[in-house]
Design a protein around this motif. Sequence first.
Motif, PDB file in Angstrom:
ATOM      1  N   UNK A 192     -29.692   0.946 -28.831  1.00 43.59           N
ATOM      2  CA  UNK A 192     -30.741  -0.072 -29.004  1.00 43.59           C
ATOM      3  C   UNK A 192     -30.328  -1.275 -29.846  1.00 43.59           C
ATOM      4  N   UNK A 193     -29.346  -1.146 -30.683  1.00 43.10           N
ATOM      5  CA  UNK A 193     -29.093  -2.181 -31.691  1.00 43.10           C
ATOM      6  C   UNK A 193     -27.747  -2.876 -31.541  1.00 43.10           C
ATOM      7  N   UNK A 194     -27.268  -2.963 -30.315  1.00 44.66           N
ATOM      8  CA  UNK A 194     -26.037  -3.713 -30.041  1.00 44.66           C
ATOM      9  C   UNK A 194     -26.422  -4.952 -29.244  1.00 44.66           C
ATOM     10  N   UNK A 195     -26.051  -6.158 -29.688  1.00 47.28           N
ATOM     11  CA  UNK A 195     -26.487  -7.393 -29.002  1.00 47.28           C
ATOM     12  C   UNK A 195     -25.855  -7.530 -27.622  1.00 47.28           C
ATOM     13  N   UNK A 196     -26.605  -8.119 -26.712  1.00 51.24           N
ATOM     14  CA  UNK A 196     -26.133  -8.364 -25.352  1.00 51.24           C
ATOM     15  C   UNK A 196     -25.134  -9.526 -25.345  1.00 51.24           C
ATOM     16  N   UNK A 197     -24.075  -9.453 -24.527  1.00 50.97           N
ATOM     17  CA  UNK A 197     -23.072 -10.547 -24.516  1.00 50.97           C
ATOM     18  C   UNK A 197     -23.661 -11.911 -24.165  1.00 50.97           C
ATOM     19  N   UNK A 198     -24.607 -11.956 -23.226  1.00 55.67           N
ATOM     20  CA  UNK A 198     -25.215 -13.245 -22.875  1.00 55.67           C
ATOM     21  C   UNK A 198     -26.024 -13.812 -24.044  1.00 55.67           C
ATOM     22  N   UNK A 199     -26.724 -12.926 -24.743  1.00 55.06           N
ATOM     23  CA  UNK A 199     -27.500 -13.363 -25.907  1.00 55.06           C
ATOM     24  C   UNK A 199     -26.582 -13.889 -27.006  1.00 55.06           C
ATOM     25  N   UNK A 200     -25.405 -13.290 -27.158  1.00 55.29           N
ATOM     26  CA  UNK A 200     -24.445 -13.756 -28.160  1.00 55.29           C
ATOM     27  C   UNK A 200     -23.968 -15.168 -27.818  1.00 55.29           C
ATOM     28  N   UNK A 201     -23.726 -15.414 -26.556  1.00 53.40           N
ATOM     29  CA  UNK A 201     -23.228 -16.733 -26.141  1.00 53.40           C
ATOM     30  C   UNK A 201     -24.305 -17.812 -26.233  1.00 53.40           C
ATOM     31  N   UNK A 202     -25.501 -17.503 -25.766  1.00 47.72           N
ATOM     32  CA  UNK A 202     -26.552 -18.520 -25.685  1.00 47.72           C
ATOM     33  C   UNK A 202     -27.265 -18.742 -27.018  1.00 47.72           C
ATOM     34  N   UNK A 203     -27.685 -17.659 -27.624  1.00 45.03           N
ATOM     35  CA  UNK A 203     -28.517 -17.780 -28.822  1.00 45.03           C
ATOM     36  C   UNK A 203     -27.700 -17.973 -30.092  1.00 45.03           C
ATOM     37  N   UNK A 204     -26.536 -17.323 -30.171  1.00 38.32           N
ATOM     38  CA  UNK A 204     -25.750 -17.347 -31.412  1.00 38.32           C
ATOM     39  C   UNK A 204     -24.428 -18.101 -31.244  1.00 38.32           C
ATOM     40  N   UNK A 205     -24.276 -18.833 -30.154  1.00 39.17           N
ATOM     41  CA  UNK A 205     -23.105 -19.692 -29.937  1.00 39.17           C
ATOM     42  C   UNK A 205     -21.798 -18.901 -30.056  1.00 39.17           C
ATOM     43  N   UNK A 206     -21.757 -17.759 -29.376  1.00 40.29           N
ATOM     44  CA  UNK A 206     -20.574 -16.895 -29.285  1.00 40.29           C
ATOM     45  C   UNK A 206     -20.115 -16.337 -30.631  1.00 40.29           C
ATOM     46  N   UNK A 207     -21.004 -16.279 -31.592  1.00 43.35           N
ATOM     47  CA  UNK A 207     -20.666 -15.712 -32.901  1.00 43.35           C
ATOM     48  C   UNK A 207     -21.247 -14.291 -32.977  1.00 43.35           C
ATOM     49  N   UNK A 208     -20.365 -13.312 -32.900  1.00 38.16           N
ATOM     50  CA  UNK A 208     -20.807 -11.909 -32.927  1.00 38.16           C
ATOM     51  C   UNK A 208     -21.376 -11.529 -34.296  1.00 38.16           C
ATOM     52  N   UNK A 209     -20.788 -12.084 -35.362  1.00 41.58           N
ATOM     53  CA  UNK A 209     -21.280 -11.749 -36.708  1.00 41.58           C
ATOM     54  C   UNK A 209     -22.713 -12.220 -36.915  1.00 41.58           C
ATOM     55  N   UNK A 210     -23.053 -13.399 -36.410  1.00 43.50           N
ATOM     56  CA  UNK A 210     -24.429 -13.887 -36.519  1.00 43.50           C
ATOM     57  C   UNK A 210     -25.388 -13.013 -35.717  1.00 43.50           C
ATOM     58  N   UNK A 211     -24.926 -12.578 -34.560  1.00 41.69           N
ATOM     59  CA  UNK A 211     -25.769 -11.705 -33.739  1.00 41.69           C
ATOM     60  C   UNK A 211     -25.994 -10.362 -34.422  1.00 41.69           C
TER      61      UNK A 211
END
Length: 268
Positions: A50-69
């Motif tokens: 449940x608590x792992x961010x989706x790759x598309x959400x990382x790219x669109x919402x967090x500008x490809x920053x996994x740490x922010x996601x």
Amino acid sequence: GQRVEEEEHHSLETFTFYLSEPLSKERVEAFSDGVYAIVATLLILDICEDNVPDPREVEEKFHSSLLEALSEYGPNYLAYFGSFVTIGLLWFVHHSLFLYVTKATRLMGLLNILSLAFIGGLPLAYQLTSEFAEKSHNEIEAIQVSCVITFFASIFQFAIWTTALLNEEETLHAFARYGGKEHAFMFAKLALYPCVSLGAFFLTCLLSEFSTAIFHLMQIVIPFAFLALRIFVRISLTAIKSVMSLSRRKVVLLEEEEACLSPNETLS
């Protein structure tokens, strides 16, 4: 009439001494370790699903920053680590307890099962504290449920040790008995989580700003605080022993000097 009286006396005697009959200590430990392992595994399954961010959400919402996601799911990870630390410390206390138990009884096995029943509820407590919104009535109630589960899981461990103390010569190692070397530390270990969970429960009733983040930080800090306390006590005891030994040496030296002096010198 005599047979009926004998049967009643026999059944009464069996019921009275039934719970004090011996139980396999190895099987109690093996069953307990299995429950602790399964409960700890259930915690990480919730993180993975449940608590792992989706790759598309990382790219669109967090500008490809996994740490922010990942930072968005920070409260969930904090809840995971707090719950895992609680399970780990309860397992450590359980291990320390049965390390000094020389013979288990059926009453101790029954209390152990009751403790494991509440241990199995810790993943539920983790889900409750990680799903409800912050600064809400449901968040406070979720913390209270977690405190109740932790309290009963730990108080039954304390009850096992209390039961063993009633017949300590047969059930406990000499170190954990009254006046033993580890008796005080065993009391502190087993009383730690009942006291902390009760304290946290009453804090939720008094402080409206008490949140899940504070609760899980308390869970993480408790083992380190207990370790620091143990180290402090050890250092204090070592210092006291060294001071006592120095004073004894001085007394022995003075006695030796007085013994070497002549009678006239001692009188003067």
